[in-house]
Design a protein around this motif. Structure first.
Motif, PDB file in Angstrom:
ATOM      1  N   GLN A 264       0.773  -1.048  -0.039  1.00 23.17           N
ATOM      2  CA  GLN A 264       0.074   0.112  -0.071  1.00 23.17           C
ATOM      3  C   GLN A 264       0.721   1.224  -0.180  1.00 23.17           C
ATOM      4  O   GLN A 264       0.638   2.191  -0.868  1.00 23.17           O
ATOM      5  N   SER A 267       2.661   2.040  -3.198  1.00 26.12           N
ATOM      6  CA  SER A 267       2.000   2.281  -4.291  1.00 26.12           C
ATOM      7  C   SER A 267       1.943   3.805  -4.538  1.00 26.12           C
ATOM      8  O   SER A 267       1.990   4.425  -5.732  1.00 26.12           O
ATOM      9  N   ASP A 270       7.809   3.907  -5.169  1.00 25.61           N
ATOM     10  CA  ASP A 270       8.721   2.590  -5.116  1.00 25.61           C
ATOM     11  C   ASP A 270       9.633   2.978  -3.771  1.00 25.61           C
ATOM     12  O   ASP A 270      10.456   3.771  -3.849  1.00 25.61           O
TER      13      ASP A 270
END
Length: 372
Positions: A264, A267, A270
């Motif tokens: 999560q 997202s 990175d």
């Protein structure tokens, strides 16, 4: 004569098969017949946190054991709404009801006595949340030693090389405070070991809610951009989204909570997630449901269990900790972490769970008023 013997043998086989089938059925039915329901608190099963993890654990258990399962979402964020959803689950025939979060404390006190033929599993519900009532015999509640995963996360962050940390709590309820004070203790322990206590600063605040919004994101923008915060431990429902939004603008880092939030958080960017301070919600659900199904409810009946470390060697047995499957830290290794867990388990390293006052530390901690 041969024909009579053959007939007799066939009858014996039929009787034997029938007996075996009945025995197998009887053995199978020795397990309690249960129907599982879960009620969400103020969030939904897509919150990527407490509700979602509990929902998935219940669903997986039901599917693996051929049991009925359904979740209920209250119409609003009030005790009356939560009680109404529990009522609905019971009226629909569900006799094991899983309730995640301290918000269900008052509701349990209202419904447990009326539905004494149902069993209730409360996650993160303490004696105080129950309003001081004796835990009913049809209720089991689990609380967690949040100070421990908080400690592990703070320790890891400083060992990894971060020197300016932040703690963003949701609301200052006991569980969140234990996370935060554990985080401060862990960062301090690592800083003292590295002899960099004079170089470590922690910003500390509560958002006053369990979700992110523009106001909280703006506060985190200030931490990352103006104060030079490198990593924020975002602790409290979906409030982590504000920390991630702010971090994504400057390449900052975030530490997740309750579950492994690597996917999560990453997202947003990175490599944003450093680690997560986790509770073993799934393990708790599986253990309690297994006990009910096996007829061992007496081990859980009327109890509040404080779950933490149960092994200094096998990390998978513990109800709190950091995720090792998604480990990306370079300066602080999994083996280093295992040694710390072993030391805490053996009481070679102590972590206070006190929440009445901030821990005494040598690193600098800036405590702020609630954002809201």
């Amino acid at each position: 004569m041969k024909k009579l013997i053959a007939i007799a043998m066939m009858m014996a086989l039929v009787c034997s098969s029938t007996f075996a089938a009945k025995a197998k059925k009887a053995k199978k039915s020795s397990k309690a017949s249960i129907k599982i329901a879960m009620v969400t608190d103020s969030g939904d099963i897509t919150d990527q946190s407490f509700n979602q993890t509990t929902y998935q654990a219940c669903k997986d258990y039901a599917e693996a054991n051929g049991l009925e399962f359904q979740y209920y979402k209250p119409a609003g964020d009030s005790n009356a709404d939560r009680v109404a959803s529990i009522d609905a689950a019971y009226q629909d025939g569900y006799n094991v009801i899983v309730l995640p979060g301290y918000l269900f404390g008052e509701a349990i006190g209202k419904v447990a006595k009326d539905y004494d033929d149902a069993k209730f599993i409360g996650l993160d519900i303490s004696e105080g949340d129950l309003g001081g009532i004796a835990v009913p015999a049809n209720v089991f509640c689990a609380v967690y030693a949040e100070e421990l995963p908080g400690f592990f996360a703070g320790y890891a962050a400083v060992k990894e090389g971060y020197r300016h940390l932040g703690f963003l709590g949701g609301m200052a309820v006991p569980a969140v405070v234990r996370y935060g004070y554990g985080f401060v203790q862990g960062a301090n322990k690592a800083a003292e070991e590295l002899k960099v206590a004079d170089q470590v600063t922690i910003e500390y605040v509560y958002g006053g809610q369990f979700y992110g919004d523009q106001t909280i994101t703006a506060a985190m923008d200030g931490w990352y951009k103006n104060r030079g915060v490198e990593v924020v431990f975002a602790c409290g429902g979906a409030i982590w989204s504000s920390a991630c939004e702010a971090a994504s603008k400057v390449g900052g880092k975030v530490i997740g909570v309750d579950v492994d939030q690597t996917a999560q958080i990453n997202s947003y960017a990175d490599g944003m997630c450093v680690t997560s301070a986790m509770k073993g919600l799934s393990a708790t659900v599986n253990a309690a449901l297994s006990a009910i199904q096996a007829g061992n409810w007496a081990d859980y009946s009327g109890k509040i269990a404080n779950l933490g470390l149960v092994s200094g060697k096998d990390l998978s047995l513990n109800y709190v900790g950091l995720p090792t499957d998604t480990w990306t830290m370079k300066n602080y290794s999994v083996n280093d972490y295992k040694k710390l867990v072993a030391d805490v388990y053996a009481n070679k390293v102590t972590v206070s769970n006190a929440i009445d006052k901030a821990p005494a530390v040598t690193v600098k901690v800036n405590y702020y008023q609630n954002i809201k």
